[in-house]
Write a protein that holds these residues in place. Structure first.
Motif, PDB file in Angstrom:
ATOM      1  N   THR A  50       0.866  -1.179   0.000  1.00 32.29           N
ATOM      2  CA  THR A  50       0.000   0.000   0.000  1.00 32.29           C
ATOM      3  C   THR A  50       0.900   1.225   0.000  1.00 32.29           C
ATOM      4  OG1 THR A  50      -1.762  -1.135   1.195  1.00 32.29           O
ATOM      5  CG2 THR A  50      -1.801   1.281   1.211  1.00 32.29           C
ATOM      6  N   VAL A  51       0.677   2.107  -0.951  1.00 31.68           N
ATOM      7  CA  VAL A  51       1.462   3.336  -1.066  1.00 31.68           C
ATOM      8  C   VAL A  51       0.500   4.517  -0.930  1.00 31.68           C
ATOM      9  CG1 VAL A  51       3.040   4.684  -2.496  1.00 31.68           C
ATOM     10  CG2 VAL A  51       3.032   2.183  -2.672  1.00 31.68           C
ATOM     11  N   LYS A  52       0.766   5.362   0.058  1.00 29.81           N
ATOM     12  CA  LYS A  52      -0.011   6.591   0.238  1.00 29.81           C
ATOM     13  C   LYS A  52       0.870   7.748  -0.205  1.00 29.81           C
ATOM     14  CE  LYS A  52      -2.796   4.923   4.056  1.00 29.81           C
ATOM     15  NZ  LYS A  52      -3.245   5.185   5.443  1.00 29.81           N
ATOM     16  N   LEU A  53       0.349   8.557  -1.145  1.00 29.24           N
ATOM     17  CA  LEU A  53       1.175   9.619  -1.710  1.00 29.24           C
ATOM     18  C   LEU A  53       0.366  10.822  -2.113  1.00 29.24           C
ATOM     19  CD1 LEU A  53       0.395   9.127  -4.878  1.00 29.24           C
ATOM     20  CD2 LEU A  53       2.179   7.418  -4.745  1.00 29.24           C
ATOM     21  N   SER A  54       1.066  11.882  -2.443  1.00 38.14           N
ATOM     22  CA  SER A  54       0.454  13.108  -2.958  1.00 38.14           C
ATOM     23  C   SER A  54       0.882  13.281  -4.412  1.00 38.14           C
ATOM     24  CB  SER A  54       0.916  14.313  -2.145  1.00 38.14           C
ATOM     25  OG  SER A  54       0.478  14.203  -0.818  1.00 38.14           O
ATOM     26  N   ILE A  55      -0.050  13.729  -5.222  1.00 34.90           N
ATOM     27  CA  ILE A  55       0.207  13.910  -6.658  1.00 34.90           C
ATOM     28  C   ILE A  55       0.033  15.389  -6.996  1.00 34.90           C
ATOM     29  CG2 ILE A  55      -0.627  13.380  -8.981  1.00 34.90           C
ATOM     30  CD1 ILE A  55      -1.262  10.604  -8.074  1.00 34.90           C
ATOM     31  N   CYS A  65      -1.565   6.483 -11.203  1.00 34.13           N
ATOM     32  CA  CYS A  65      -1.772   5.396 -10.239  1.00 34.13           C
ATOM     33  C   CYS A  65      -1.721   4.022 -10.909  1.00 34.13           C
ATOM     34  CB  CYS A  65      -3.092   5.581  -9.505  1.00 34.13           C
ATOM     35  SG  CYS A  65      -3.105   7.007  -8.405  1.00 34.13           S
ATOM     36  N   CYS A  66      -2.380   3.885 -12.050  1.00 29.94           N
ATOM     37  CA  CYS A  66      -2.369   2.599 -12.760  1.00 29.94           C
ATOM     38  C   CYS A  66      -0.961   2.219 -13.206  1.00 29.94           C
ATOM     39  CB  CYS A  66      -3.310   2.644 -13.961  1.00 29.94           C
ATOM     40  SG  CYS A  66      -5.050   2.677 -13.500  1.00 29.94           S
ATOM     41  N   GLU A  67      -0.226   3.172 -13.735  1.00 25.92           N
ATOM     42  CA  GLU A  67       1.139   2.912 -14.181  1.00 25.92           C
ATOM     43  C   GLU A  67       2.037   2.555 -12.995  1.00 25.92           C
ATOM     44  OE1 GLU A  67       4.509   2.367 -16.413  1.00 25.92           O
ATOM     45  OE2 GLU A  67       2.414   2.442 -17.049  1.00 25.92           O
ATOM     46  N   LEU A  68       1.868   3.236 -11.895  1.00 26.76           N
ATOM     47  CA  LEU A  68       2.660   2.959 -10.704  1.00 26.76           C
ATOM     48  C   LEU A  68       2.353   1.570 -10.153  1.00 26.76           C
ATOM     49  CD1 LEU A  68       4.836   4.315  -9.048  1.00 26.76           C
ATOM     50  CD2 LEU A  68       3.063   5.405  -7.691  1.00 26.76           C
ATOM     51  N   GLN A  69       1.083   1.191 -10.136  1.00 22.56           N
ATOM     52  CA  GLN A  69       0.710  -0.162  -9.698  1.00 22.56           C
ATOM     53  C   GLN A  69       1.396  -1.214 -10.564  1.00 22.56           C
ATOM     54  OE1 GLN A  69      -3.613   0.260  -9.995  1.00 22.56           O
ATOM     55  NE2 GLN A  69      -3.741  -0.396  -7.849  1.00 22.56           N
ATOM     56  N   ARG A  70       1.290  -1.033 -11.862  1.00 17.83           N
ATOM     57  CA  ARG A  70       1.875  -1.991 -12.795  1.00 17.83           C
ATOM     58  C   ARG A  70       3.381  -2.073 -12.622  1.00 17.83           C
ATOM     59  NH1 ARG A  70       4.894  -1.996 -16.719  1.00 17.83           N
ATOM     60  NH2 ARG A  70       4.968   0.253 -16.941  1.00 17.83           N
ATOM     61  N   GLN A  71       4.030  -0.923 -12.548  1.00 10.90           N
ATOM     62  CA  GLN A  71       5.484  -0.880 -12.449  1.00 10.90           C
ATOM     63  C   GLN A  71       5.980  -1.526 -11.153  1.00 10.90           C
ATOM     64  OE1 GLN A  71       7.188   3.037 -12.426  1.00 10.90           O
ATOM     65  NE2 GLN A  71       9.258   2.282 -12.740  1.00 10.90           N
ATOM     66  N   ILE A  72       5.330  -1.244 -10.036  1.00  9.73           N
ATOM     67  CA  ILE A  72       5.745  -1.826  -8.758  1.00  9.73           C
ATOM     68  C   ILE A  72       5.617  -3.338  -8.795  1.00  9.73           C
ATOM     69  CG2 ILE A  72       5.105  -2.037  -6.319  1.00  9.73           C
ATOM     70  CD1 ILE A  72       4.441   0.998  -6.410  1.00  9.73           C
ATOM     71  N   ALA A  73       4.479  -3.843  -9.276  1.00 10.61           N
ATOM     72  CA  ALA A  73       4.273  -5.296  -9.348  1.00 10.61           C
ATOM     73  C   ALA A  73       5.312  -5.957 -10.257  1.00 10.61           C
ATOM     74  CB  ALA A  73       2.861  -5.597  -9.837  1.00 10.61           C
ATOM     75  N   GLU A  74       5.590  -5.350 -11.403  1.00  9.84           N
ATOM     76  CA  GLU A  74       6.566  -5.919 -12.334  1.00  9.84           C
ATOM     77  C   GLU A  74       7.980  -5.903 -11.762  1.00  9.84           C
ATOM     78  OE1 GLU A  74       6.272  -3.908 -16.094  1.00  9.84           O
ATOM     79  OE2 GLU A  74       4.360  -4.865 -16.588  1.00  9.84           O
ATOM     80  N   GLU A  85       0.578  -9.536  -4.538  1.00 12.21           N
ATOM     81  CA  GLU A  85      -0.842  -9.880  -4.692  1.00 12.21           C
ATOM     82  C   GLU A  85      -1.665  -8.638  -4.976  1.00 12.21           C
ATOM     83  OE1 GLU A  85      -2.051 -13.686  -2.061  1.00 12.21           O
ATOM     84  OE2 GLU A  85      -1.845 -11.805  -0.979  1.00 12.21           O
ATOM     85  N   THR A  86      -1.402  -7.590  -4.203  1.00  8.09           N
ATOM     86  CA  THR A  86      -2.092  -6.329  -4.408  1.00  8.09           C
ATOM     87  C   THR A  86      -1.094  -5.185  -4.287  1.00  8.09           C
ATOM     88  OG1 THR A  86      -2.655  -6.082  -2.075  1.00  8.09           O
ATOM     89  CG2 THR A  86      -4.296  -7.138  -3.468  1.00  8.09           C
ATOM     90  N   VAL A  87      -1.316  -4.174  -5.091  1.00 11.11           N
ATOM     91  CA  VAL A  87      -0.579  -2.920  -4.979  1.00 11.11           C
ATOM     92  C   VAL A  87      -1.644  -1.832  -4.932  1.00 11.11           C
ATOM     93  CG1 VAL A  87       1.083  -1.346  -6.018  1.00 11.11           C
ATOM     94  CG2 VAL A  87       1.397  -3.823  -6.279  1.00 11.11           C
ATOM     95  N   ASN A  88      -1.873  -1.316  -3.740  1.00 10.12           N
ATOM     96  CA  ASN A  88      -2.881  -0.272  -3.539  1.00 10.12           C
ATOM     97  C   ASN A  88      -2.205   1.089  -3.526  1.00 10.12           C
ATOM     98  OD1 ASN A  88      -5.073  -2.139  -3.078  1.00 10.12           O
ATOM     99  ND2 ASN A  88      -4.101  -2.583  -1.129  1.00 10.12           N
ATOM    100  N   ILE A  89      -2.731   1.987  -4.331  1.00  8.26           N
ATOM    101  CA  ILE A  89      -2.231   3.362  -4.366  1.00  8.26           C
ATOM    102  C   ILE A  89      -3.327   4.257  -3.794  1.00  8.26           C
ATOM    103  CG2 ILE A  89      -1.324   5.232  -5.789  1.00  8.26           C
ATOM    104  CD1 ILE A  89       0.428   2.723  -5.900  1.00  8.26           C
TER     105      ILE A  89
END
Length: 97
Positions: A50-55, A65-74, A85-89
């Motif tokens: 789980t990543v909590k951030l400011s944009i 957010c979608c790109e960050l989820q994908r990149q972290i999982a990869e 299993e999950t990458v929550n932004i």
């Protein structure tokens, strides 16, 4: 006076944290100083992030957010034997650039 519990990170958690922060740091739309990461590691080489951030205001929030989820999982899959299993932004707030 604030109190907090300090728990020493395992090598796995530290490694996963480093990978997540490298991914976040690459994103120019994200305020790097205002980022929190929570990692849960399971015995079967699975993890939840789980990543909590400011944009920055004006950035395409959903796309970032979608790109960050994908990149972290990869990156986790490529650099470790773990599977995210999950990458929550969670976007805490929008900040002025």
């Amino acid at each position: 006076m604030s109190t907090f519990l300090y728990r020493k990170r395992s090598a796995v958690e530290a490694t996963l944290l480093t990978i997540v922060m490298m991914c976040v740091h690459e994103r120019t739309e994200v305020s790097f100083d205002d980022c929190e990461v929570f990692i849960t590691v399971a015995q079967d080489e699975r993890c939840r992030i789980t990543v909590k951030l400011s944009i920055q205001y004006g950035a395409p929030v959903m796309a970032v957010c979608c790109e960050l989820q994908r990149q972290i999982a990869e990156e986790i899959a490529a650099m470790t034997p773990y599977v995210a299993e999950t990458v929550n932004i969670v976007v805490k707030r929008l900040v002025m650039p």
